[in-house]
Enzyme design. Sequence first.
Site, short mmCIF file in Angstrom:
data_model
loop_
_atom_site.label_atom_id
_atom_site.label_comp_id
_atom_site.label_asym_id
_atom_site.label_seq_id
_atom_site.Cartn_x
_atom_site.Cartn_y
_atom_site.Cartn_z
N ARG A 186 58.67 46.77 40.82
CA ARG A 186 58.59 45.10 40.98
C ARG A 186 60.03 44.82 40.23
O ARG A 186 60.65 45.52 39.53
CB ARG A 186 57.47 44.78 40.20
CG ARG A 186 57.43 43.24 39.91
CD ARG A 186 56.27 42.70 39.16
NE ARG A 186 55.83 41.40 39.22
CZ ARG A 186 54.71 40.97 38.16
NH1 ARG A 186 54.10 41.60 37.47
NH2 ARG A 186 54.40 39.76 38.45
N SER A 195 42.86 40.11 47.24
CA SER A 195 43.52 38.72 47.20
C SER A 195 43.60 38.48 45.65
O SER A 195 42.80 39.23 44.84
CB SER A 195 42.92 37.56 47.64
OG SER A 195 41.44 37.30 46.97
N PHE A 196 44.54 37.93 44.97
CA PHE A 196 44.60 37.79 43.78
C PHE A 196 43.47 37.01 43.02
O PHE A 196 43.05 37.43 41.97
CB PHE A 196 45.70 36.66 43.35
CG PHE A 196 46.03 36.39 41.96
CD1 PHE A 196 46.77 37.29 41.09
CD2 PHE A 196 45.94 35.23 41.40
CE1 PHE A 196 46.93 37.01 39.62
CE2 PHE A 196 45.69 35.12 39.94
CZ PHE A 196 46.51 36.07 39.12
N TYR A 221 56.36 45.46 44.88
CA TYR A 221 55.04 44.38 44.65
C TYR A 221 55.52 43.20 45.35
O TYR A 221 54.51 42.27 45.87
CB TYR A 221 55.21 43.93 43.07
CG TYR A 221 54.26 42.87 42.62
CD1 TYR A 221 53.12 43.29 42.13
CD2 TYR A 221 54.81 41.78 42.33
CE1 TYR A 221 52.05 42.21 41.59
CE2 TYR A 221 53.91 40.47 42.24
CZ TYR A 221 52.56 40.94 41.71
OH TYR A 221 51.75 39.82 41.23
N SER A 226 40.42 36.96 43.96
CA SER A 226 39.46 38.10 44.04
C SER A 226 39.54 39.03 42.81
O SER A 226 38.57 39.35 42.03
CB SER A 226 38.89 38.71 45.12
OG SER A 226 38.68 37.89 46.14
N MET A 227 40.78 39.55 42.86
CA MET A 227 41.21 40.59 41.77
C MET A 227 40.99 40.06 40.15
O MET A 227 40.42 40.73 39.39
CB MET A 227 42.43 41.10 41.90
CG MET A 227 42.73 41.96 43.34
SD MET A 227 41.83 43.75 42.97
CE MET A 227 43.06 44.43 41.82
N TRP A 259 46.29 46.64 41.11
CA TRP A 259 46.31 46.15 42.18
C TRP A 259 46.41 47.38 43.25
O TRP A 259 45.55 47.49 44.37
CB TRP A 259 47.21 45.16 42.87
CG TRP A 259 47.29 44.36 43.70
CD1 TRP A 259 46.12 43.99 44.62
CD2 TRP A 259 48.19 43.49 44.49
NE1 TRP A 259 46.36 43.27 45.65
CE2 TRP A 259 47.68 42.93 45.56
CE3 TRP A 259 49.40 43.28 44.27
CZ2 TRP A 259 48.35 41.99 46.20
CZ3 TRP A 259 50.15 42.63 44.89
CH2 TRP A 259 49.74 41.73 46.22
N HIS A 274 51.78 55.81 34.22
CA HIS A 274 53.09 55.19 33.94
C HIS A 274 54.28 56.00 33.42
O HIS A 274 55.22 55.51 33.03
CB HIS A 274 52.71 54.05 32.93
CG HIS A 274 52.05 52.96 33.51
ND1 HIS A 274 52.00 52.65 34.93
CD2 HIS A 274 50.92 52.27 33.04
CE1 HIS A 274 50.97 51.60 34.94
NE2 HIS A 274 50.46 51.31 33.95
#
Length: 349
Positions: free
Chosen positions: A182, A279-280, A244, A282-283, A93, A160
Amino acid sequence: MASTVLLNKHNGVLTKNSEEDTKPKRLIYKTVEGKDRDIIHKLYNNPNALIDVHPGGILIPTGYKDMGECILDMEVHPDDTWVVSYPRTGSTWTQELVWLLGNNLNYEAASQIPQHIRAPLLEISAVMSNEEDILGYLNTYGNSVDIVGMLPSPRFIKSHLAWHLLPKQMETVKPKIIYVARNPKDMCVSYYHYCSLIHRMNGGYFEEFCDLFLRGRTPMGPFWDHVLRFWEKRHEPNILFLKYEDLKKDLQKEIKKVAKFMEKSLSEDEISKLEDYLSFGSMQKNPAVNLAPLMSNLRGEDYMGAKNRPNFIRKGKVGDWKNYMSPELTARFDKWTEDNIHGTDLSFD
């Protein structure tokens, strides 16, 4: 066995571990032994799925030993922008936001070119080294470290890896680094589902996975070593630390924060359009970021989102851990969190 700690706390104050304060000159790879090896065998049907990387005692898929030193020695560019995080913290994201800001809001390219090509995960060839189907696809483009090295500037890179495993030049060149963290309870639940989906980890072992996570033995190593190293650096001008939960709470505010950090100016209309794109819903529907086309091609059209398998972009909820953790496990997580963040001013919703 406890892993090497990157930060020590004395009387509630964070202090650097002098042995880990600089990038290692070389890495040492060890075979995972004992209880951890047994659990890894149970989860992955392969007792040798992960190797133990030192310094740090970090478990990573075995392909990492072919690129660990190359990553340490790679060239960093001053105009690079890196998104760094522990897995499953919202990095996909965040990387989409960062790439769009750095590419003049080129939505057409963002929707047509997969994110793993335009903003690759530096160590993805190692992460997928046990997944022959995915690795075979990725290797058609070359080793991920070589791909990053060939990207035109300005480069947008994701990783990561813990701080001390990132390129040595990060300390001297000081590119822009956006770190996203997060709540570890939500993160751990998401990581469990990710490993089940991508790495075909055996299901039904959630508590065993959480035990590994709490002991710092899931892939990418100890969570708090990872997060606190960047939290300590959050005031450095080239580093932005995001959460997050803040992105979920007020995405427009966080978009403005990232844009300011990247020295980009946006109109209110541009911010609104970017918020809608990110937006969630859309993603989750965007094939350039959710891996659905790749997984459908490699493992069948019904592999994602069916047969009790989640999507790559799964729920995106804050507090979903409540649907998975027993009171006893919750108490263990809370105690572990309290012990590690005491005196740091870091907190999570």
